[in-house]
Design an enzyme around this catalytic site. Structure first.
Site, PDB file in Angstrom:
ATOM      1  N   HIS A  37      -1.679 -10.414  -2.181  1.00 53.49           N
ATOM      2  CA  HIS A  37      -2.038 -10.769  -3.552  1.00 53.49           C
ATOM      3  C   HIS A  37      -1.366 -12.075  -3.976  1.00 53.49           C
ATOM      4  O   HIS A  37      -1.350 -12.416  -5.151  1.00 53.49           O
ATOM      5  CB  HIS A  37      -1.679  -9.631  -4.509  1.00 53.49           C
ATOM      6  CG  HIS A  37      -2.552  -8.434  -4.317  1.00 53.49           C
ATOM      7  ND1 HIS A  37      -2.455  -7.612  -3.217  1.00 53.49           N
ATOM      8  CD2 HIS A  37      -3.568  -7.937  -5.055  1.00 53.49           C
ATOM      9  CE1 HIS A  37      -3.362  -6.649  -3.303  1.00 53.49           C
ATOM     10  NE2 HIS A  37      -4.050  -6.820  -4.409  1.00 53.49           N
ATOM     11  N   ASP A 166       4.615  -0.360  -7.506  1.00 49.93           N
ATOM     12  CA  ASP A 166       3.350  -1.094  -7.639  1.00 49.93           C
ATOM     13  C   ASP A 166       2.419  -0.549  -6.565  1.00 49.93           C
ATOM     14  O   ASP A 166       2.605  -0.828  -5.387  1.00 49.93           O
ATOM     15  CB  ASP A 166       3.611  -2.595  -7.457  1.00 49.93           C
ATOM     16  CG  ASP A 166       2.341  -3.433  -7.565  1.00 49.93           C
ATOM     17  OD1 ASP A 166       1.278  -2.871  -7.859  1.00 49.93           O
ATOM     18  OD2 ASP A 166       2.426  -4.664  -7.346  1.00 49.93           O
ATOM     19  N   MET A 167       1.437   0.238  -6.974  1.00 51.40           N
ATOM     20  CA  MET A 167       0.637   0.948  -5.976  1.00 51.40           C
ATOM     21  C   MET A 167      -0.811   1.089  -6.401  1.00 51.40           C
ATOM     22  O   MET A 167      -1.128   1.249  -7.574  1.00 51.40           O
ATOM     23  CB  MET A 167       1.215   2.346  -5.751  1.00 51.40           C
ATOM     24  CG  MET A 167       1.357   3.175  -7.003  1.00 51.40           C
ATOM     25  SD  MET A 167       2.032   4.819  -6.709  1.00 51.40           S
ATOM     26  CE  MET A 167       0.568   5.683  -6.184  1.00 51.40           C
ATOM     27  N   TRP A 218      -7.312  14.479  -2.990  1.00 52.49           N
ATOM     28  CA  TRP A 218      -8.001  14.735  -4.268  1.00 52.49           C
ATOM     29  C   TRP A 218      -7.131  14.338  -5.470  1.00 52.49           C
ATOM     30  O   TRP A 218      -7.644  14.005  -6.523  1.00 52.49           O
ATOM     31  CB  TRP A 218      -8.399  16.207  -4.371  1.00 52.49           C
ATOM     32  CG  TRP A 218      -7.282  17.174  -4.124  1.00 52.49           C
ATOM     33  CD1 TRP A 218      -6.412  17.681  -5.033  1.00 52.49           C
ATOM     34  CD2 TRP A 218      -6.906  17.729  -2.855  1.00 52.49           C
ATOM     35  NE1 TRP A 218      -5.511  18.525  -4.436  1.00 52.49           N
ATOM     36  CE2 TRP A 218      -5.793  18.583  -3.087  1.00 52.49           C
ATOM     37  CE3 TRP A 218      -7.382  17.614  -1.550  1.00 52.49           C
ATOM     38  CZ2 TRP A 218      -5.162  19.286  -2.068  1.00 52.49           C
ATOM     39  CZ3 TRP A 218      -6.751  18.316  -0.542  1.00 52.49           C
ATOM     40  CH2 TRP A 218      -5.660  19.148  -0.803  1.00 52.49           C
ATOM     41  N   LYS A 219      -5.813  14.355  -5.301  1.00 52.22           N
ATOM     42  CA  LYS A 219      -4.930  14.002  -6.415  1.00 52.22           C
ATOM     43  C   LYS A 219      -5.054  12.521  -6.764  1.00 52.22           C
ATOM     44  O   LYS A 219      -5.132  12.142  -7.935  1.00 52.22           O
ATOM     45  CB  LYS A 219      -3.483  14.360  -6.068  1.00 52.22           C
ATOM     46  CG  LYS A 219      -3.267  15.851  -5.874  1.00 52.22           C
ATOM     47  CD  LYS A 219      -1.831  16.172  -5.496  1.00 52.22           C
ATOM     48  CE  LYS A 219      -1.657  17.666  -5.266  1.00 52.22           C
ATOM     49  NZ  LYS A 219      -0.270  18.009  -4.876  1.00 52.22           N
ATOM     50  N   GLY A 297      10.682  -1.353  -4.783  1.00 47.52           N
ATOM     51  CA  GLY A 297      11.153  -2.674  -5.172  1.00 47.52           C
ATOM     52  C   GLY A 297      12.345  -3.157  -4.374  1.00 47.52           C
ATOM     53  O   GLY A 297      12.634  -4.355  -4.337  1.00 47.52           O
TER      54      GLY A 297
END
Length: 325
Positions: A37, A166-167, A218-219, A297
């Site tokens: 990114h 951050d995911m 599914w979560k 982090g």
């Protein structure tokens, strides 16, 4: 790298101050090891500029306000610059009210979402933020993509730095899949399904099937849906299914929340609690004795130090492509 990015952005309609800001974020993301990114996303950002999906001079505008909650229109400005400004805004709201929330519609990709978590946490604030995306992930048990991988950021201050999660809602972000495919690398764990519906570690097969694996099965799929619902209704913007009707991903909906830690008082007690939790966490026994257990982090700080000392690693063909811009 930052000078190179700045020069290119000036060619495509940015004034110098905004070009410097944008270039700095792309560079710092790369410095911190978030290459997917940072530098590897930069050429696509320029493509979107050229096509008119990103308007370099556009500024976000306040549309409505009620208490500590505000709705803003990003006016298709650069997602990085919109997000930096809105993060400053939620910090100001948190100073006034203890907590602040801004829902932003009609904006663009914010690139590395963790940027805004670090921004708020290093200023002393808890931060929660997320964005929706185009449909790029199937619901659990489905074949076709109806969900976005809708990245989520949670951050809090820690000493002079921060703890930053951050995911994406997919096991691997699309940027990570694309980078692994470019390097012809296999994933370390299953990352999605191939066109036959089989779990695979082959990033190219996952990209071809447009079928990444939701975190927690599914979560993760359920969390993705709720993040899209909240981003849409809070901002009054476009949802994942509406974004997916566009030719490319733009005009996204995002939510930014900040909490003023100083309002709680007893700062020494809070600091001690964080320290004790992390101390216990670091005492985890690793499965691989050659590795250490790190909090979200922490690896970024190590990578930043290494890249400052040794330079930022970049695929040669990508750097050549950028210099042609």
């Amino acid at each position: 790298m930052q000078e190179c990015f700045t020069g290119i952005l000036l060619k495509y309609g940015f004034i110098r101050e905004r070009a410097l800001q944008c270039a700095q974020v792309f560079t710092e993301s790369s410095l911190d090891g978030i290459y997917t990114h940072g530098i590897y996303r930069f050429p696509r950002f320029i493509q979107y500029l050229k096509a008119g999906y990103v308007v370099p001079e556009a500024l976000p505008t306040l549309e409505s306000k009620f208490g500590a909650m505000e709705q803003w229109n990003g006016n298709l400005g650069p997602g990085i610059l919109n997000a930096l400004q809105v993060t400053d805004t939620v910090i100001s709201l948190a100073i006034e009210y203890g907590i602040g929330c801004v829902a932003l519609r009609n904006t663009n990709h914010w690139m590395r979402g963790g940027t805004y978590g670090w921004q708020a946490a290093k200023a002393g604030f808890v931060f929660i933020g997320w964005t929706n995306t185009i449909a790029n992930m199937p619901a659990w048990g489905a074949k076709d993509a109806k969900l976005g991988n809708n990245p989520l950021v949670i951050a809090l201050p820690y000493k002079d730095e921060a703890i930053v999660l951050d995911m994406a809602m997919s096991q691997y972000s699309y940027g990570a899949l694309e980078l692994s495919a470019m390097k012809d690398e296999s994933l370390s764990v299953y990352g999605g399904f191939d066109t036959e519906g089989n779990l695979t570690k082959d990033p190219s097969a996952i990209l071809a099937a447009n079928s990444p694996l939701p975190i927690g099965y599914w979560k993760g799929a359920g969390l993705s849906l709720l993040l899209d619902l909240l981003a849409t209704i809070l901002s009054g913007g476009l949802s994942t299914h509406e974004l997916s009707k566009k030719e490319v991903e733009y005009s996204l909906s995002q939510v930014f929340i900040a909490i003023d830690m100083s309002k709680f008082g007893k700062q020494s007690v809070i600091a001690q609690a964080i320290e004790e939790i992390l101390k216990d966490y670091h005492q985890s026994i690793p499965l691989d004795e050659s590795k250490i257990i790190v909090y979200p982090g922490e690896r970024v700080l190590q990578t930043r130090k290494n890249n400052l000392a040794n330079g930022i690693p970049v695929l040669k063909e990508v750097w050549e492509e950028i210099n042609l811009l």
